[in-house]
Structures are given as C-alpha cells and as structure tokens.
Scaffold this active site. Structure first.
Site, short mmCIF file in Angstrom:
data_model
loop_
_atom_site.label_atom_id
_atom_site.label_comp_id
_atom_site.label_asym_id
_atom_site.label_seq_id
_atom_site.Cartn_x
_atom_site.Cartn_y
_atom_site.Cartn_z
N HIS A 146 0.88 -1.24 -0.01
CA HIS A 146 0.15 0.07 -0.15
C HIS A 146 0.73 1.33 0.09
CE1 HIS A 146 -3.28 2.58 0.94
NE2 HIS A 146 -2.37 3.30 1.87
N GLU A 147 1.85 1.48 0.94
CA GLU A 147 2.72 2.38 1.05
C GLU A 147 3.67 2.45 -0.26
OE1 GLU A 147 2.21 4.47 3.01
OE2 GLU A 147 0.99 3.17 4.31
N HIS A 181 1.43 4.32 -2.87
CA HIS A 181 1.80 5.91 -2.84
C HIS A 181 2.86 6.37 -3.48
CE1 HIS A 181 -1.72 6.60 -0.36
NE2 HIS A 181 -1.34 5.99 0.74
#
Length: 230
Positions: free
Chosen positions: A98-99, A102
């Site tokens: 998920h990071e 980003h």
C-alpha cells in the site's frame, strides 16, 4: 458546562463508526499478521521488489510504533514499522505494498496525491484555527455581529478539514488498488493470499471513511450552534 448542548449527539454516529473501523483494522491486521506468506518475503523485501519493478527512486527505513507506516513525498521515503517491515505475514506485505502504491502515485504524478500534498499546509492551519475562532465567536454570537462573523470564519476554516478528508479518500483507495494489482501481477501473493491482503486494506480504508464522516458531522454541528446563537 457552557458548551455542552444537544448538538453533541450529532457526533455519536461518527464516534461509533470510528470505533468500529479502528476495531476492524486491529482485528484484520492481527488476524493476518499470524498468517505467513508462502513467498517468505518480509515487508521490506516486498516493498523493495515492487519499487525495483519500475525503478522508483524511494528509500526505505524502519520507524517506531505499530501501523505508523507511511510514504513521505518530501524526501521520497517509505517508513515501515517493525511489525510490517520485518514480518513475512500477509498483513505486512499488504501494508508495505500500500505504501509502495503511494510511491508509485508520486512517481507517476498522480493528480490526487499532488493536490492533497499541495493543500496540506493550508488545511492544517485552517483546521487548527477553526475551533478557537468559532468558540470566541460563539461566546459573543448573540450579542455582537462580530461574533457571528468569527463563527462563520471558523466554519469556513473547518470546511478545509472536510475537503482534505474527501480528497484523501480516492488517494487511499487508489493506493490500495495499486497494491493489490502489483502483488498479483508480480506473483508475490497467490489468489487466496490476495483475499487476505484485500481484507486488511479494506479495513484500513474504513478509517478514512470514518474520519470524513466525523469532519462532516463536526461541520454540521458548528453550523447548528451558530444558528442557535445568532
């Protein structure tokens, strides 16, 4: 107390949903933290591999705490907490991906992330100033037009909190979508493991929905308080 009034009941649905969302995050993360991925990769290794696929220039580092993981676009770094970076669990790989999602957004110039980053300073200032201005205006609202003006400014400033949360929603959902797609495309998790990763990220997404709801309910409460004192 002076500021205790019936409008506080407006916040109850938001508080309940926020509590449920936080409990769901903890439950999902704890559950899938006990299920190890078949690849045996740690969160750090998963993030490194995903970054290498596109040669995204981002540095990884370890940070303290639990569920404090984040991507910082200012210095192009991903901070992974110990329960994520050093774990081989499905939950750890999901959060790390998920990071990385980003980081991909930043690398590709994703508009939502760029817009959110641009409004952060203004939103932080406005949100911090909103309640003090509103309460000062609330005290004098019934006796002076300046009190109403201050309340209106407070409401205007607090609306930036709602705007920020509304902008954050698609950014976070997009990062999770990217994470699951990357994990699947690069065969880092099997189909059954992807389901577990999706549950972890879906639970995390609910916290952002709850935060948006709380901003809306607080804004509504401010408007009702202003109208009752005018």
């Amino acid at each position: 107390m002076f500021f205790w009034d019936w409008t506080m009941i407006i916040l109850i649905p938001g508080l309940i949903i926020s509590a449920i969302a936080q409990a769901k995050v903890s439950s999902s993360f704890n559950r899938y933290s006990r299920i190890q991925s078949r690849s045996g990769m740690t969160g750090f290794e998963a993030a490194n591999r995903l970054l290498a696929v596109r040669n995204v220039p981002v540095t990884l580092h370890s940070i303290a705490g639990s569920l404090t993981d984040h991507f910082d676009p200012r210095d192009k770094t991903i901070g992974l907490s110990q329960p994520v970076g050093n774990s081989t669990s499905l939950a750890a790989i999901a959060v790390a991906a998920h990071e990385t999602g980003h980081a991909y957004q930043d690398y590709e110039g994703y508009f939502g992330l760029k817009f959110r980053n641009a409004i952060v300073p203004v939103c932080n200032f406005a949100t911090n100033a909103a309640w003090p201005l509103f309460f000062i205006g609330l005290i004098f609202g019934g006796a002076s037009q300046y009190g109403t003006i201050l309340m209106n400014i407070g409401i205007l400033f607090f609306s930036f909190s709602l705007i920020f949360n509304l902008v954050t929603l698609p950014v976070e959902f997009n990062a999770s979508h990217r994470a699951l797609a990357m994990l699947k495309e690069n065969q880092m998790l099997g189909p059954d493991e992807i389901k577990g990763a999706r549950r972890v990220l879906s639970a995390a997404a609910m916290t952002y929905v709850a935060a948006t709801l709380m901003s809306f309910l607080n804004l509504l409460r401010m408007i009702l308080l202003r109208d009752s004192r005018s």
